[in-house]
Design a protein around this motif. Structure first.
Motif, PDB file in Angstrom:
ATOM      1  N   THR A 107      45.355  34.642  33.752  1.00  0.00           N
ATOM      2  CA  THR A 107      46.083  35.240  35.042  1.00  0.00           C
ATOM      3  C   THR A 107      45.525  34.702  36.364  1.00  0.00           C
ATOM      4  O   THR A 107      46.250  34.199  37.156  1.00  0.00           O
ATOM      5  N   GLN A 127      44.059  47.602  29.328  1.00  0.00           N
ATOM      6  CA  GLN A 127      44.659  48.762  29.150  1.00  0.00           C
ATOM      7  C   GLN A 127      44.886  49.257  27.787  1.00  0.00           C
ATOM      8  O   GLN A 127      45.562  48.638  26.925  1.00  0.00           O
ATOM      9  N   ALA A 174      42.162  40.498  25.772  1.00  0.00           N
ATOM     10  CA  ALA A 174      42.618  40.848  26.822  1.00  0.00           C
ATOM     11  C   ALA A 174      41.863  40.228  28.192  1.00  0.00           C
ATOM     12  O   ALA A 174      42.298  40.074  29.106  1.00  0.00           O
ATOM     13  N   ALA A 193      43.081  37.837  31.322  1.00  0.00           N
ATOM     14  CA  ALA A 193      42.683  37.952  32.491  1.00  0.00           C
ATOM     15  C   ALA A 193      42.388  36.632  33.072  1.00  0.00           C
ATOM     16  O   ALA A 193      42.817  36.264  34.119  1.00  0.00           O
ATOM     17  N   ASP A 223      38.075  40.700  37.247  1.00  0.00           N
ATOM     18  CA  ASP A 223      37.903  42.159  36.877  1.00  0.00           C
ATOM     19  C   ASP A 223      39.234  42.983  37.356  1.00  0.00           C
ATOM     20  O   ASP A 223      39.541  43.898  36.541  1.00  0.00           O
ATOM     21  N   GLU A 224      39.678  42.675  38.303  1.00  0.00           N
ATOM     22  CA  GLU A 224      41.156  42.973  38.779  1.00  0.00           C
ATOM     23  C   GLU A 224      42.130  42.948  37.745  1.00  0.00           C
ATOM     24  O   GLU A 224      42.852  43.840  37.219  1.00  0.00           O
ATOM     25  N   ALA A 225      42.214  41.571  37.203  1.00  0.00           N
ATOM     26  CA  ALA A 225      43.204  41.258  36.283  1.00  0.00           C
ATOM     27  C   ALA A 225      42.928  42.028  34.920  1.00  0.00           C
ATOM     28  O   ALA A 225      43.848  42.342  34.118  1.00  0.00           O
ATOM     29  N   ASP A 247      47.218  31.843  38.749  1.00  0.00           N
ATOM     30  CA  ASP A 247      47.569  32.470  40.047  1.00  0.00           C
ATOM     31  C   ASP A 247      46.719  31.611  41.278  1.00  0.00           C
ATOM     32  O   ASP A 247      47.157  31.625  42.464  1.00  0.00           O
ATOM     33  N   ALA A 283      41.554  44.720  34.466  1.00  0.00           N
ATOM     34  CA  ALA A 283      41.817  45.926  34.497  1.00  0.00           C
ATOM     35  C   ALA A 283      43.338  46.333  33.863  1.00  0.00           C
ATOM     36  O   ALA A 283      43.511  47.595  33.382  1.00  0.00           O
ATOM     37  N   THR A 284      43.993  45.478  34.139  1.00  0.00           N
ATOM     38  CA  THR A 284      45.565  45.422  33.730  1.00  0.00           C
ATOM     39  C   THR A 284      45.738  44.953  32.337  1.00  0.00           C
ATOM     40  O   THR A 284      46.215  45.481  31.339  1.00  0.00           O
ATOM     41  N   THR A 285      45.002  43.943  31.892  1.00  0.00           N
ATOM     42  CA  THR A 285      45.027  43.433  30.420  1.00  0.00           C
ATOM     43  C   THR A 285      44.506  43.951  29.497  1.00  0.00           C
ATOM     44  O   THR A 285      44.792  44.048  28.082  1.00  0.00           O
TER      45      THR A 285
END
Length: 218
Positions: A63, A19, A56, A60, A11-13, A67, A15-17
């Protein structure tokens, strides 16, 4: 990595991908049961760009898995397929797990109408077997909103990452499970007698079997 921890990182990733992109509701929410969409909905896609949200979500996933040290991206142009669908391919991603015996993921980005990176085809293995085409159609009549599409992508990827994924094939017939190991959920294609899919999963001998270790089985 357990599912809760992975979902939080995802969910955190996302929010960036994601956008600039938005989820959308089921356009038929609130309709009476059994009501069919207008006939013209079957031949139109008013907003094909909305499906870019799927790419998107996949970005995520990449990522988070990279990571976490669970996989490395590889050259998508080198991907091999067993049964790629006749889609307009605009790009290919390949994610190779670091755990021995785990299955790689191959994701093809596809064109819907005039949007070059709208849909996804998810493949598993090398050469890859097609396990999901998201969305399966894309027309407005088949649109149930973004939530079930994102859920389908998440369940498919998680099934492979967790090691729960299993595909049993025999010609044009196939049974596949992507849910949590042991939850009993499966999907099947082709004619099957009652109880036969469960028997295939329990005893795949004599058929093509695709399965692998969990990505964190180090």
């Amino acid at each position: 990595m357990d599912r809760d921890a992975l979902d939080a990182a995802l969910d955190e990733a996302f929010a960036t991908t994601a956008q600039g992109l938005s989820a959308w509701p089921d356009p038929r929410a609130g309709w009476e049961p059994g009501r069919a969409p207008p006939q013209e909905w079957y031949s139109r896609v008013l907003d094909p760009g909305r499906y870019r949200l799927l790419g998107a979500r996949w970005a995520a996933w990449v990522t988070v898995l990279v990571d976490a040290g669970l996989a490395q991206p590889a050259d998508g142009s080198a991907a091999r397929w067993q049964d790629l669908l006749p889609v307009v391919v605009t790009g290919t991603d390949r994610l190779v797990p670091t755990a021995p015996g785990a299955l790689p993921l191959v994701v093809v980005h596809t064109q819907i109408e005039d949007v070059s990176d709208a849909g996804l085809v998810v493949g598993v293995g090398d050469p890859a077997w097609t396990v999901a085409c998201i969305p399966c159609c894309g027309c407005d009549a088949c649109d149930d909103g973004s939530e079930p599409l994102l859920e389908q992508l998440d369940d498919t990827v998680w099934g492979v990452v967790s090691g729960a994924f299993r595909l049993v094939r025999d010609g044009d017939r196939r049974v596949m499970t992507v849910g949590a190991s042991g939850d009993g959920r499966w999907s099947a294609e082709g004619p099957f007698a009652q109880g036969e899919p469960d028997r295939w999963l329990a005893d795949p001998r004599g058929r093509t079997l695709v399965e692998g270790a969990a990505w964190d089985a180090l």
